[in-house]
Design an enzyme around this catalytic site. Sequence first.
Site, PDB file in Angstrom:
ATOM      1  N   ILE A  20     -57.171 -35.028 -63.275  1.00 49.31           N
ATOM      2  CA  ILE A  20     -58.510 -35.482 -63.659  1.00 49.31           C
ATOM      3  C   ILE A  20     -58.913 -36.671 -62.782  1.00 49.31           C
ATOM      4  O   ILE A  20     -58.219 -37.676 -62.731  1.00 49.31           O
ATOM      5  CB  ILE A  20     -58.568 -35.915 -65.146  1.00 49.31           C
ATOM      6  N   HIS A  21     -60.030 -36.540 -62.102  1.00 46.42           N
ATOM      7  CA  HIS A  21     -60.616 -37.609 -61.292  1.00 46.42           C
ATOM      8  C   HIS A  21     -62.127 -37.414 -61.369  1.00 46.42           C
ATOM      9  O   HIS A  21     -62.593 -36.570 -62.139  1.00 46.42           O
ATOM     10  CB  HIS A  21     -60.097 -37.544 -59.845  1.00 46.42           C
ATOM     11  N   GLY A  22     -62.887 -38.159 -60.618  1.00 48.01           N
ATOM     12  CA  GLY A  22     -64.348 -38.095 -60.726  1.00 48.01           C
ATOM     13  C   GLY A  22     -64.930 -36.699 -60.631  1.00 48.01           C
ATOM     14  O   GLY A  22     -65.743 -36.290 -61.453  1.00 48.01           O
ATOM     15  N   GLY A  25     -63.694 -34.832 -63.739  1.00 43.10           N
ATOM     16  CA  GLY A  25     -64.129 -35.469 -64.977  1.00 43.10           C
ATOM     17  C   GLY A  25     -65.614 -35.403 -65.236  1.00 43.10           C
ATOM     18  O   GLY A  25     -66.053 -35.402 -66.376  1.00 43.10           O
TER      19      GLY A  25
END
Length: 168
Positions: A20-22, A25
Site C-alpha cells: 500500500i502506497h499513494g 491507497g
Amino acid sequence: MKKMTTKPNILLTRIDNRLIHGQVGVTWVNHLGANLVVVANDKVSQDEVQQSLMDMVLPDVIQARYFSIQKTIDIIHKASPKQKIFLVVKDVHDALALKQGGVPIDHINVGNMHYEEGKKQISSTVSVDDKDIEAFKKLADMGVTLDVRGVPNEKGQDIRALIKEFPI
C-alpha cells in the site's frame, strides 16, 4: 430465489512490492470502489510498524487487513458480500500460493516488481527472473489474466507479450 454464494467480492488482485502506497491507497481504491484492502504477505502480517505506515496512506473510510498467505486462504471465503476487496500481494509467488490455495483470483494487475540483481526488466515497473516467469506461467495456465499496468487509466499489457520465454 436468490442463490447463496460464498465467493468473496474480490474486485482486483494487484502485485506490488511496495504494497500500500499513494498509487494503491488512493488511485486504485477510488477507481475500484473498494472499501477493504487486504494485504496478503507473511512478513507484513507480523509487522505492526509497516502496517501503521500503510494505514496512513488510506482514506479513513477504507479499512485494511494484513494477513499471512495461509490466513488469507483460510478466511477469504468468510468475507461479507458488502466487503469490496482489493487484494494486494508483494510478489507473484504470494499470488500463486493464494490461487493454489483456493482464493478465487481471475485477474491480476501486475503493478510493480522492482529490478534487482538477476532480474530482467520487461516494462518500466516490472522486472522478473526465471522463478517469477515460471510462477506467471502457472497462473496463466490456471486461467488467470495477467495485466501489467501502473495506474487505472493506463492501457494494460498482457504480461505474456512482455516475456519472450512465455509461450502464447
